[in-house]
Scaffold this motif. Structure first.
Motif, PDB file in Angstrom:
ATOM      1  N   ALA A 281       0.853  -1.185   0.000  1.00  0.00           N
ATOM      2  CA  ALA A 281       0.000   0.000   0.000  1.00  0.00           C
ATOM      3  C   ALA A 281       0.890   1.237   0.000  1.00  0.00           C
ATOM      4  N   VAL A 282       0.652   2.126  -0.964  1.00  0.00           N
ATOM      5  CA  VAL A 282       1.381   3.389  -1.043  1.00  0.00           C
ATOM      6  C   VAL A 282       0.387   4.514  -0.794  1.00  0.00           C
ATOM      7  N   SER A 283       0.731   5.439   0.079  1.00  0.00           N
ATOM      8  CA  SER A 283      -0.204   6.522   0.387  1.00  0.00           C
ATOM      9  C   SER A 283       0.439   7.882   0.182  1.00  0.00           C
ATOM     10  N   LEU A 284      -0.349   8.812  -0.347  1.00  0.00           N
ATOM     11  CA  LEU A 284       0.087  10.188  -0.586  1.00  0.00           C
ATOM     12  C   LEU A 284      -0.707  11.106   0.329  1.00  0.00           C
ATOM     13  N   ASN A 285      -0.016  11.988   1.018  1.00  0.00           N
ATOM     14  CA  ASN A 285      -0.684  12.927   1.914  1.00  0.00           C
ATOM     15  C   ASN A 285      -1.202  14.117   1.110  1.00  0.00           C
ATOM     16  N   LEU A 286      -2.518  14.215   0.956  1.00  0.00           N
ATOM     17  CA  LEU A 286      -3.124  15.308   0.197  1.00  0.00           C
ATOM     18  C   LEU A 286      -3.620  16.429   1.107  1.00  0.00           C
ATOM     19  N   GLU A 287      -3.621  16.204   2.394  1.00  0.00           N
ATOM     20  CA  GLU A 287      -4.174  17.173   3.338  1.00  0.00           C
ATOM     21  C   GLU A 287      -3.405  18.489   3.322  1.00  0.00           C
ATOM     22  N   GLN A 288      -2.092  18.411   3.167  1.00  0.00           N
ATOM     23  CA  GLN A 288      -1.282  19.624   3.267  1.00  0.00           C
ATOM     24  C   GLN A 288      -1.601  20.639   2.178  1.00  0.00           C
TER      25      GLN A 288
END
Length: 229
Positions: free
Chosen positions: A216-223
């Motif tokens: 599983a690869v995750s990208l932080n989009l919140e910033q």
């Protein structure tokens, strides 16, 4: 000696610049015969034609990797930040791999994120396509899931997974790890480029995996999510 050093440095810089110009031109020119081959194959719906389309898709992916590598090394800014619909970018990325999903009978589960982020659309698309390409490459059966989790975009597969000792080094240039030793075609550049682009986008990326279970690869989009006040 100082004058000789400057002359040598200037000559090497010129040679490097010429090399970059040549490969950039080649990468753009090669797209023309690729597009022509895709057009010819579009009228055929045979097993051979479908297999050739899949291989052509991989060729296009490699060309995009070359362009990305060249642009990352360039002094010129190639980033345009604006508000982007994440789901539109994901859907566009999925389209490029739909043939491979169907032909290989790999399932796809996609839950829309319903969010906008301030980023560079082209480069985020490159990142997502590279991650999808990796997920498909190492998934022989099962499926790929795309979903949101606490403002993070997650791309998860049921593939062969990554060994625990390889996880800390997956973003290193040229590092292929255990999977690379079993797959001689691995270059170790895909995740390196993804990490470099994410750094330029100031977007955090992380990987979790278990051998035989998946990755599983995750990208932080919140910033960089778009907020309405």
């Amino acid at each position: 000696l100082n004058a000789s050093k400057k002359e040598t440095a200037s000559r090497l810089t010129g040679q490097y610049s010429s090399l970059i110009d040549y490969y950039t031109m080649w990468a753009h020119q090669i797209k023309t015969p690729i597009a022509a081959m895709r057009l010819v194959l579009s009228d055929n719906d045979t097993d051979t034609a479908r297999e050739l389309r899949d291989e052509l898709q991989k060729t296009e992916q490699y060309v995009e990797m070359v362009l990305a590598f060249l642009r990352l090394k360039s002094d010129m800014s190639d980033y345009v930040f604006k508000s982007c619909d994440v789901d539109a970018i994901i859907r566009e990325s999925i389209k490029r791999f739909r043939g491979e999903f169907i032909d290989r009978k790999i399932s796809l589960s996609y839950a829309p994120l319903n969010m906008s982020v301030v980023t560079d659309e082209k480069w985020l698309c490159f990142v997502i396509e590279q991650l999808l390409s990796n997920a498909l490459k190492y998934t022989k059966e099962g499926g790929v899931k795309i979903y949101g989790e606490n403002s993070r975009l997650v791309i998860e597969d049921s593939g062969i997974g990554i060994a625990p000792e390889d996880l800390p080094r997956v973003f290193q240039k040229g590092y292929t790890g255990q999977n690379g030793r079993s797959d001689k075609r691995a270059s170790g550049l895909g995740l390196y480029l993804v990490k470099a682009v994410c750094d330029n986008l100031h977007m955090d990326i992380s990987v979790s995996s278990a051998l035989g279970v998946g990755t599983a690869v995750s990208l932080n989009l919140e910033q960089y999510s778009e907020r309405h006040e």
